[in-house]
Design a protein around this motif. Structure first.
Motif, short mmCIF file in Angstrom:
data_model
loop_
_atom_site.label_atom_id
_atom_site.label_comp_id
_atom_site.label_asym_id
_atom_site.label_seq_id
_atom_site.Cartn_x
_atom_site.Cartn_y
_atom_site.Cartn_z
N GLU A 1 5.03 2.78 -6.07
CA GLU A 1 4.39 3.02 -4.78
C GLU A 1 3.29 4.06 -4.82
O GLU A 1 2.88 4.57 -3.79
CB GLU A 1 5.46 3.46 -3.76
CG GLU A 1 6.51 2.39 -3.51
CD GLU A 1 7.55 2.82 -2.48
OE1 GLU A 1 7.48 3.98 -2.03
OE2 GLU A 1 8.42 2.00 -2.14
N ARG B 1 0.47 2.41 -3.03
CA ARG B 1 0.92 1.50 -1.96
C ARG B 1 0.64 0.04 -2.29
O ARG B 1 0.83 -0.83 -1.44
CB ARG B 1 0.27 1.86 -0.61
CG ARG B 1 0.47 3.30 -0.18
CD ARG B 1 1.92 3.69 -0.19
NE ARG B 1 2.12 5.08 0.21
CZ ARG B 1 3.20 5.79 -0.06
NH1 ARG B 1 4.18 5.24 -0.76
NH2 ARG B 1 3.32 7.03 0.34
N ILE C 1 2.29 -2.31 -4.22
CA ILE C 1 3.50 -2.54 -5.00
C ILE C 1 3.39 -3.78 -5.87
O ILE C 1 3.84 -3.80 -7.02
CB ILE C 1 4.72 -2.64 -4.06
CG1 ILE C 1 4.89 -1.31 -3.31
CG2 ILE C 1 5.98 -2.97 -4.84
CD1 ILE C 1 6.02 -1.32 -2.31
#
Length: 438
Positions: free
Chosen positions: A376, A379, A381
Motif C-alpha cells: 500500500e 495506494r 495495490i
C-alpha cells in the motif's frame, strides 16, 4: 565586515543580527540531524558575526567538538584539533569551555592578551593553536536547554585587530546559544526516543529463525519512512514441541511505541497459545479475546500458519490479513488462503472465526508472508501485487540468500513508504520422510 563595538547598536547592525538569527532559526528547524545542522550554523555565524565559531557538546568531563567553521574556509579543517584540547591536562588550567559548561555562566574576553593565552591554555599545543589562529577577542556562552540543562558551549572568536566583542555582542551570542541548545535538546530527545524504540523493536522480533532440515527461512523488517521509529508490524517463526514450525505475521493499527507494545503483546500471546495448542484458528480466537480485555479501540490484522515438513502441508488461518503468496513448482503464484475473517479486536461484531485452510507443499514451493506496508505504499495495490508476483517468479530471487530483501526492493525500490514493512519467506528445499518423525 565584522560587527564591532561601534556598530552593534546601530540599526544596520541590528538588522544584520536579526537576519542572522532568522537564518540560524531556519537552519535549526530544517533537520533533526543536529551535527550536520550545527556545522551549517557555524558557517552562517562566521559569515556575519565572528571569524571562528566552535560548538562543543557534552558534559564538562566528556566534551566533544561537534562543529566548527572559520571565516577563511581553507582554515576550517585546522579547527578539528581544537577538540583535542577540551580534556587536555598538561597544565593546571581548566579549558575555558569546561568552566562555562560547569558554571553555566558566559565568559567574555574583549582583548585576548599574552597573559590570558598562557593562563587559560591547557597545554603548550593549546596555546600555540590560539596564537596560530590569532585569537584577539573571545566569547564563550553555555548551551542551556530548558528541559535538559547545559548541553555544551558556543565559542566565538575574532581574529582581527579591529573592534572587540562588547556587551551587546555577548547578549546576541547568548540568544544564539539558547536557540542552538533548544534545537540540540530536541534532536537529542528524538535520537534517544528513536534508539529506545529501535531497541524495543529488535527485542520484539525474533533474534533467530528456525533451523529445520529442508526448510529455509528469511525475514526483513523496515520501519516507515514517515515515522522513522517503530510500529505494529511483526513477523515470527519458531519450532513447536513436535518439530512443526509456527509462523505469525501481523499489523497493529498505528505507529510508534504504543503500537509496538501491542505488537509485542500479541506476538507473545500467539507464541504461548500455539506452543500449547498448535491450532491456527483457535490461537486467533484466544488472542482476540485477550486483546479485547485490554482495549476496545485497537484492532490488528494477523495471520497464523503451521508448517509441517513431515506431512508436507502448510495450514493457515487469518484475521483479516492477506497472504501468504505461494509459488508452486509448476510455476503458479497465487494466494491460496482466501478465507480471512475479521481482524483481531473486531471479531465479536460478526462471524470472525474461520477454520484453518491447508495446502500441500512440495520441494521447490516458496511462501511469502508480508504486511500491507509492502503493497500500500503508493495506494496502487494491484501494481504492487504484480511486482511481488513477478519477483517470486524469478528463480534467482527464490534461491537467493536474502529473498525477503530482494522482494522488498522489487516492490518498493527507492520509494518512500508511510507504513512499516515486514516480510518473511519460506523455501521448501526438501521434505522429511514421514517415518523419521518422533
Amino acid at each position: 565586515m565584522v560587527l564591532g563595538t561601534g556598530t552593534v547598536g546601530q540599526p544596520d547592525a541590528q538588522r544584520r543580527h536579526l537576519r542572522l538569527l532568522l537564518r540560524v532559526g531556519e537552519l535549526l528547524s530544517e533537520s533533526l540531524d543536529y551535527e550536520a545542522t550545527l556545522q551549517s550554523v557555524c558557517a552562517a555565524v562566521v559569515e556575519e558575526f565572528a571569524d571562528i565559531c566552535l560548538l562543543d557538546i557534552g558534559i564538562p568531563q566528556a566534551l566533544d567538538l561537534a562543529a566548527g567553521a572559520h571565516r577563511d574556509a581553507n582554515k576550517t579543517p585546522h579547527l578539528r584539533v581544537a577538540g583535542e584540547f577540551l580534556t587536555t591536562a598538561g597544565r593546571s588550567a581548566r579549558h575555558p569551555v569546561w568552566l562555562v559548561t560547569t558554571t553555566g555562566k558566559p565568559l567574555a574576553v574583549p582583548r585576548v592578551s599574552d597573559e590570558y593565552l598562557r593562563e587559560y591554555s591547557t597545554s603548550d599545543a593549546h596555546e600555540a593553536f590560539m596564537r596560530e589562529m590569532r585569537y584577539r577577542s573571545l566569547l564563550i556562552v553555555p548551551l542551556i536547554s530548558t528541559t535538559q540543562g547545559t548541553l555544551g558551549a558556543l565559542t566565538l572568536v575574532r581574529t582581527s585587530e579591529g573592534d572587540p566583542f562588547d556587551g551587546e555582542a555577548l547578549e546576541f551570542a547568548m540568544d544564539l546559544g539558547r536557540r542552538c541548545a533548544t534545537a540540540i535538546g530536541k534532536a537529542m530527545l528524538f535520537e534517544q526516543t528513536q534508539r529506545i524504540a529501535t531497541l524495543f523493536q529488535r527485542a520484539a522480533l525474533p533474534s533467530a529463525l528456525p533451523c529445520v532440515s529442508g526448510l529455509t527461512f528469511d525475514a526483513f523488517y523496515e520501519p516507515s519512512s514517515e515515522h522513522l521509529l517503530v510500529g505494529g508490524d511483526w513477523y515470527d517463526a519458531f519450532l513447536l514441541p513436535d518439530r512443526r514450525v509456527a509462523v505469525t505475521v501481523g499489523d497493529v493499527l498505528g505507529h510508534g511505541i504504543e503500537a509496538a507494545v501491542w505488537m509485542s503483546r500479541l506476538r507473545n500471546s500467539l507464541r504461548a497459545t500455539l506452543y500449547t495448542d498448535p491450532d491456527p484458528a483457535r490461537a486467533l480466537v484466544i488472542t482476540d479475546h485477550l486483546m479485547r480485555l485490554e482495549s476496545d479501540d485497537t484492532f490488528t490484522t494477523a495471520l497464523v500458519a503451521i508448517v509441517d515438513p513431515v506431512h508436507q502441508t502448510l495450514s493457515c488461518a487469518s484475521a483479516g490479513h492477506p497472504g501468504p503468496m505461494l509459488f508452486e513448482p509448476d510455476g503458479r503464484v497465487s494466494d491460496r488462503f482466501i478465507e480471512r475473517g475479521l481482524p483481531l479486536g473486531l471479531r465479536h461484531l460478526g462471524d470472525g472465526s474461520k477454520a484453518a485452510q491447508t495446502v500441500t507443499l512440495r520441494p521447490g514451493s516458496f511462501a511469502v508472508f508480508f504486511t500491507d506496508g509492502l503493497l500500500e505504499w503508493d495506494r496502487n495495490i494491484a501494481s504492487a501485487w504484480e511486482a511481488m508476483r513477478e519477483a517470486i517468479m524469478r528463480r534467482e530471487v527464490r534461491e537467493a540468500p536474502n529473498p525477503a530483501l530482494m522482494i522488498r526492493d522489487a516492490v518498493l525500490g527507492e520509494h518512500r513508504h508511510q507504513d512499516d514493512v515486514a516480510i518473511l519467506t519460506l523455501r521448501i528445499d526438501e521434505l522429511l520422510r514421514r517415518e523419521i518423525r518422533p
